[in-house]
Design a protein around this motif. Structure first.
Motif, short mmCIF file in Angstrom:
data_model
loop_
_atom_site.label_atom_id
_atom_site.label_comp_id
_atom_site.label_asym_id
_atom_site.label_seq_id
_atom_site.Cartn_x
_atom_site.Cartn_y
_atom_site.Cartn_z
N ASP A 98 0.86 -1.17 0.00
CA ASP A 98 0.00 0.00 0.00
C ASP A 98 0.90 1.22 0.00
OD1 ASP A 98 -2.38 -1.44 0.11
OD2 ASP A 98 -2.55 -1.29 2.29
N ARG A 99 0.45 2.26 -0.66
CA ARG A 99 1.13 3.55 -0.65
C ARG A 99 2.61 3.47 -1.03
NH1 ARG A 99 -1.60 4.87 4.84
NH2 ARG A 99 0.47 4.32 5.55
N LEU A 100 2.93 2.66 -2.01
CA LEU A 100 4.31 2.57 -2.48
C LEU A 100 4.66 3.84 -3.25
CD1 LEU A 100 6.97 1.13 -3.26
CD2 LEU A 100 5.72 0.08 -5.15
N ARG A 101 5.78 4.43 -2.87
CA ARG A 101 6.28 5.62 -3.56
C ARG A 101 7.78 5.48 -3.79
NH1 ARG A 101 1.69 5.73 -3.87
NH2 ARG A 101 0.20 7.38 -3.39
N PHE A 102 8.21 5.75 -5.03
CA PHE A 102 9.62 5.82 -5.36
C PHE A 102 10.02 7.28 -5.21
CE2 PHE A 102 8.04 2.14 -7.81
CZ PHE A 102 8.85 1.16 -7.25
N LEU A 103 10.74 7.61 -4.16
CA LEU A 103 10.98 8.99 -3.79
C LEU A 103 12.26 9.60 -4.37
CD1 LEU A 103 9.88 8.53 -0.09
CD2 LEU A 103 8.56 9.58 -1.95
N SER A 104 13.28 8.77 -4.55
CA SER A 104 14.56 9.24 -5.11
C SER A 104 15.19 8.12 -5.92
CB SER A 104 15.54 9.62 -4.01
OG SER A 104 15.10 10.73 -3.29
#
Length: 158
Positions: A98-104
């Protein structure tokens, strides 16, 4: 390595640790060889991952970067190292994210590690427990993490 990774916890012990960081993995190097092998395995040969000269010339990254899904795939090894064993668990199954984000982006040659915080323990049946971890994958020396997600695993008991 997490000192508690080898000490099996009961489900009750685990429930008492909701909201706490359970472990931090060791640093893993994401070098160009690893990126290239991932590209071969997945068929994702986009130049930003596999062509250092072109990535240097045509991207703002200063060279090649790891696939986001490569960074994500490291969670299994990181979790196995950093998370405590669960008493009575026969196996663990990835249940989802859930709520996977690739931030950098992770530059080729960078080192990454995972930080795992227990967010929930939900019995699904007498033989299954859904466990939710908030995980952050850090890039050594970077000010922003590579990714953040809620990782769901199903512990099969018996």
């Amino acid at each position: 390595m997490n000192a508690h990774a080898s000490v099996p916890l009961s489900l009750d012990d685990l429930k008492r640790r909701i909201g706490q960081e359970l472990g931090v993995s060791s640093w893993q190097t994401v070098d160009q060889g690893r990126i290239d092998r991932f590209a071969e395995a997945t068929g994702d040969h986009q130049f930003i991952h596999v062509d250092p000269e072109r990535a240097l010339a045509e991207t703002p990254f200063g060279g090649t970067i790891a696939h986001g899904f490569l960074t994500l795939s490291l969670l299994s090894a990181m979790g196995q190292e950093a998370l405590p064993a669960i008493r009575g668990r026969r196996m663990g199954i990835n249940y989802g994210l859930d709520r996977l984000r690739f931030l950098s982006p992770v530059p080729s040659g960078a080192r990454v590690r995972g930080r795992f915080t227990l967010e929930g323990v939900e019995p699904r049946s007498s033989a299954q427990v859904l466990i939710r971890y908030h995980v952050v994958v850090e890039i050594e020396g970077a000010g922003k993490p590579a990714l953040a997600a809620d990782w769901l695993t199903l512990a099969v008991l018996g």
